[in-house]
Design an enzyme around this catalytic site. Sequence first.
Site, PDB file in Angstrom:
ATOM      1  N   LYS A  47       8.629  -3.031   1.665  1.00 19.49           N
ATOM      2  CA  LYS A  47       7.673  -2.091   1.098  1.00 19.49           C
ATOM      3  C   LYS A  47       7.745  -2.185  -0.423  1.00 19.49           C
ATOM      4  O   LYS A  47       8.790  -1.925  -1.029  1.00 19.49           O
ATOM      5  CB  LYS A  47       8.013  -0.681   1.572  1.00 19.49           C
ATOM      6  CG  LYS A  47       7.079   0.369   1.004  1.00 19.49           C
ATOM      7  CD  LYS A  47       7.266   1.687   1.687  1.00 19.49           C
ATOM      8  CE  LYS A  47       6.385   2.737   1.060  1.00 19.49           C
ATOM      9  NZ  LYS A  47       6.553   4.034   1.696  1.00 19.49           N
ATOM     10  N   LYS A  97       4.173  -4.077   3.668  1.00 18.80           N
ATOM     11  CA  LYS A  97       3.266  -3.097   3.078  1.00 18.80           C
ATOM     12  C   LYS A  97       3.290  -3.154   1.570  1.00 18.80           C
ATOM     13  O   LYS A  97       4.390  -3.198   1.023  1.00 18.80           O
ATOM     14  CB  LYS A  97       3.747  -1.724   3.557  1.00 18.80           C
ATOM     15  CG  LYS A  97       2.996  -0.565   3.044  1.00 18.80           C
ATOM     16  CD  LYS A  97       3.595   0.675   3.612  1.00 18.80           C
ATOM     17  CE  LYS A  97       2.962   1.844   2.921  1.00 18.80           C
ATOM     18  NZ  LYS A  97       3.741   3.021   3.057  1.00 18.80           N
TER      19      LYS A  97
HETATM   20  C1  PBG Z   1       5.594   7.458   2.204  1.00 19.74           C
HETATM   21  C2  PBG Z   1       4.491   6.548   2.539  1.00 19.74           C
HETATM   22  C3  PBG Z   1       3.552   6.015   1.650  1.00 19.74           C
HETATM   23  C4  PBG Z   1       2.625   5.338   2.439  1.00 19.74           C
HETATM   24  C5  PBG Z   1       3.029   5.431   3.772  1.00 19.74           C
HETATM   25  N1  PBG Z   1       4.211   6.166   3.816  1.00 19.74           N
HETATM   26  C6  PBG Z   1       3.371   6.184   0.194  1.00 19.74           C
HETATM   27  C7  PBG Z   1       4.453   5.932  -0.755  1.00 19.74           C
HETATM   28  O1  PBG Z   1       5.464   5.281  -0.456  1.00 19.74           O
HETATM   29  O2  PBG Z   1       4.315   6.425  -1.871  1.00 19.74           O
HETATM   30  C8  PBG Z   1       1.401   4.668   1.892  1.00 19.74           C
HETATM   31  C9  PBG Z   1       0.299   4.425   2.850  1.00 19.74           C
HETATM   32  C10 PBG Z   1      -0.996   4.130   2.233  1.00 19.74           C
HETATM   33  O3  PBG Z   1      -1.154   3.988   1.001  1.00 19.74           O
HETATM   34  O4  PBG Z   1      -1.966   4.040   3.009  1.00 19.74           O
HETATM   35  N2  PBG Z   1       6.867   7.087   2.317  1.00 19.74           N
END
Ligand code: PBG
Length: 332
Positions: free
Chosen positions: A201, A255
């Site tokens: 991520k 992601k």
């Molecule tokens: C939180 C989380 C995030 C997303 C999914 N879970 C945002 C972040 O890490 O700030 C993002 C999903 C998206 O942008 O569609 N842990």
Amino acid sequence: MKIIGSYPKTRLRRLRKQKWLRNLISENNISPNDLILPIFVREGKNKIESIKTMPGVKRYSVDKLPSILKKVKSLKIPMVALFPYTPNNKKNKQGSEALNPNNLICRSLRLIKNRFPDIGVMCDVALDPYTSHGHDGLLVNNEIDNDETIKILVKQAILQAKYGCDVIAPSDMMDGRIGLIRKALDKEKFTDVSILSYAVKYASSFYGPFRDAVGSKSKLKKDKKTYQMDYRNSLDSFREVGFDLIEGADMVMVKPGMIYLDIISKIKENFKIPVIAYQVSGEYGAIKFAIKNKVLNEESIIESLMAFKRAGACAIVTYFAIEIAKKIKASN
Ligand code: PBG
């Protein structure tokens, strides 16, 4: 690789001539089986509200979830991912609402498992929808404390499993959390609850609209670069995935999605495990707004999803899930 054949004996356009022929030799296809729909849940009764930065995506009060779940069921989308829009008065420094058995996620789980038992449910494990500072972990002396955070994440995961969550999805990026979550799940006899680790991520600007959707955007003072990955790198992704697999992850997430296809492809190639891609909110927004303004056409959506399949993803978390599943149904 040796290239075989040459013009004019070989003509590559020959296999592109008719639609049936193109269909016949297509290497990748999208079916509803490939889709995971994220759903935002809010407090209140009888509420369905729009999210400004994500046209077409709504927040549902728990009692209104059936309206969208009926569509998920009839379109045969296998799984939904739940995200809570926690009211400000329930947020605090520790994110303690994450451990409330009556929080939005636990109530939604009970409703879904009661009324739609055949729909898979995945839940994020992270504290950002619940903290007053918008971070995924606990702040100690202004730093995110890895090990203190994990203690809470383990409890959050157990609570979700208790109310029927099928797939626990830690998205917090703390080191070592998968192992401790797996151990706790097994100890509580949740051996069949699987873990989809957000192993890879990146600290990305493309999460902007999501942070709006869960109400953490205005809270967040700093970026998340001390725990989410640096987008200049890909090496980290191998150790992130490798460690998580050793610790007990069943599947991994990459992601954001579209701008990280190289990573999806490398992970699939090297680990031979189910890789899931998350087409995040900013990617959705970029395409959606471009279509709205007639910069792109509708086919750009399926093209974007096909790229994930080509790269090696087995499924895609996407805000387009309903729209695309409907299109697939109509074309059959
Ligand atoms: C939180 C989380 C995030 C997303 C999914 N879970 C945002 C972040 O890490 O700030 C993002 C999903 C998206 O942008 O569609 N842990």
